[in-house]
Design a protein around this motif. Structure first.
Motif, PDB file in Angstrom:
ATOM      1  N   TYR A  21      38.459  44.245  27.687  1.00 35.97           N
ATOM      2  CA  TYR A  21      39.659  43.640  27.099  1.00 35.97           C
ATOM      3  C   TYR A  21      39.360  43.056  25.721  1.00 35.97           C
ATOM      4  O   TYR A  21      40.072  43.293  24.748  1.00 35.97           O
ATOM      5  N   ILE A  22      38.308  42.275  25.640  1.00 40.28           N
ATOM      6  CA  ILE A  22      37.981  41.581  24.394  1.00 40.28           C
ATOM      7  C   ILE A  22      37.554  42.578  23.320  1.00 40.28           C
ATOM      8  O   ILE A  22      37.961  42.459  22.162  1.00 40.28           O
ATOM      9  N   HIS A  23      36.786  43.569  23.714  1.00 36.04           N
ATOM     10  CA  HIS A  23      36.380  44.618  22.766  1.00 36.04           C
ATOM     11  C   HIS A  23      37.626  45.312  22.188  1.00 36.04           C
ATOM     12  O   HIS A  23      37.717  45.540  20.976  1.00 36.04           O
ATOM     13  N   LYS A  24      38.567  45.624  23.054  1.00 33.16           N
ATOM     14  CA  LYS A  24      39.800  46.271  22.612  1.00 33.16           C
ATOM     15  C   LYS A  24      40.581  45.352  21.667  1.00 33.16           C
ATOM     16  O   LYS A  24      41.069  45.801  20.628  1.00 33.16           O
ATOM     17  N   LEU A  25      40.704  44.095  22.013  1.00 29.87           N
ATOM     18  CA  LEU A  25      41.436  43.148  21.170  1.00 29.87           C
ATOM     19  C   LEU A  25      40.751  42.947  19.821  1.00 29.87           C
ATOM     20  O   LEU A  25      41.416  42.829  18.793  1.00 29.87           O
ATOM     21  N   MET A  26      39.443  42.927  19.797  1.00 34.89           N
ATOM     22  CA  MET A  26      38.715  42.795  18.531  1.00 34.89           C
ATOM     23  C   MET A  26      38.887  44.061  17.701  1.00 34.89           C
ATOM     24  O   MET A  26      38.983  43.993  16.480  1.00 34.89           O
ATOM     25  N   GLY A  27      38.940  45.228  18.351  1.00 38.00           N
ATOM     26  CA  GLY A  27      39.158  46.493  17.647  1.00 38.00           C
ATOM     27  C   GLY A  27      40.519  46.542  16.990  1.00 38.00           C
ATOM     28  O   GLY A  27      40.669  47.061  15.886  1.00 38.00           O
ATOM     29  N   ILE A  28      41.527  45.977  17.644  1.00 39.20           N
ATOM     30  CA  ILE A  28      42.874  45.903  17.050  1.00 39.20           C
ATOM     31  C   ILE A  28      42.814  45.092  15.768  1.00 39.20           C
ATOM     32  O   ILE A  28      43.381  45.461  14.751  1.00 39.20           O
ATOM     33  N   GLN A  29      42.103  44.005  15.826  1.00 36.20           N
ATOM     34  CA  GLN A  29      41.962  43.125  14.655  1.00 36.20           C
ATOM     35  C   GLN A  29      41.303  43.891  13.510  1.00 36.20           C
ATOM     36  O   GLN A  29      41.752  43.827  12.371  1.00 36.20           O
ATOM     37  N   GLU A  30      40.249  44.645  13.809  1.00 33.03           N
ATOM     38  CA  GLU A  30      39.531  45.367  12.763  1.00 33.03           C
ATOM     39  C   GLU A  30      40.372  46.515  12.210  1.00 33.03           C
ATOM     40  O   GLU A  30      40.340  46.785  11.003  1.00 33.03           O
TER      41      GLU A  30
END
Length: 171
Positions: free
Chosen positions: A158-167
Motif C-alpha cells: 500500500y505504502i509503496h503504491k502511495l509513494m509511487g503516486i506521489q513520484e
C-alpha cells in the motif's frame, strides 16, 4: 448574600488509565511516524466514527456500523498529493474500559495472515454475522498486533503504491 456553589471538577483532566495509553493515541503516534518515514508523501490519520451509519469523509455508509462500543476509530492511509486515493486499513472499537478492544481488518489477505499467526498473539477471532473481527485483551497485545499489521507486506505494498503516486505526479 448568595451562597457560592463549590466547583466539583477535578484540578486537571490528565487521564491515566491503569498506566495504559488509549488505543487512539497509539495510532496517532504511528501516523506521525509514517509521515516522517515517507517524507510526508503518505499520510495516515485516525478518524473517529461518531456516527456509525454515515462517514462524512468518504460520503458512504460505513461497513463497520455493527460495533456497539462507545469509541470507534479507523486508521486511514493515503497519498498526500492525490487525496482521492486512500485506504481504510482497519477499525478499532472499545467501551470506556478500553480492553477488551475489537479490531476489524479491511484487507482479507491481511486478515488471513493474522489468522495464520494468531497463536503468537493473545487474541481471539469472532464473527458477528457482519464479518470477522479480533478481540484483544491487553495493550501489549494490541501493540504487537499493530506492529504485525504495520510491518506486513500488504502494508508495504500500500505504502509503496502511495509513494509511487506521489513520484508520478511530481515528475
Amino acid at each position: 448574600m448568595d451562597k457560592e456553589i463549590e466547583n466539583l471538577w477535578p484540578e486537571n483532566f490528565d487521564c491515566d488509565y491503569d498506566n495504559s495509553f488509549f488505543p487512539e493515541k497509539i495510532l496517532k503516534e504511528q501516523c506521525k511516524y509514517l509521515e516522517n518515514k515517507t517524507n510526508a508523501k503518505v499520510y495516515a490519520e485516525v478518524i473517529e466514527n461518531t456516527n456509525r451509519y454515515y462517514d462524512p469523509k468518504f460520503k458512504v455508509i460505513s461497513q463497520f456500523i455493527k460495533f456497539k462500543e462507545d469509541y470507534v476509530h479507523s486508521l486511514i492511509i493515503g497519498s498526500k498529493l492525490d487525496t482521492r486515493i486512500s485506504y481504510e486499513i482497519f477499525t478499532i472499537s472499545h467501551n470506556y474500559k478500553i480492553y477488551p478492544l475489537k479490531i476489524r481488518i479491511n484487507n482479507s489477505q491481511l486478515n488471513s495472515q493474522l489468522d495464520r499467526y494468531k497463536d503468537n498473539f493473545n487474541c481471539s477471532k469472532k464473527d458477528d454475522g457482519f464479518g470477522e473481527y479480533w478481540v484483544i485483551q491487553k495493550e501489549n497485545d494490541f501493540i504487537e498486533i499493530l506492529k504485525f499489521i504495520l510491518q506486513s507486506n500488504i502494508m508495504k505494498l500500500y505504502i509503496h503504491k502511495l509513494m509511487g503516486i506521489q513520484e508520478q505526479k511530481s515528475s
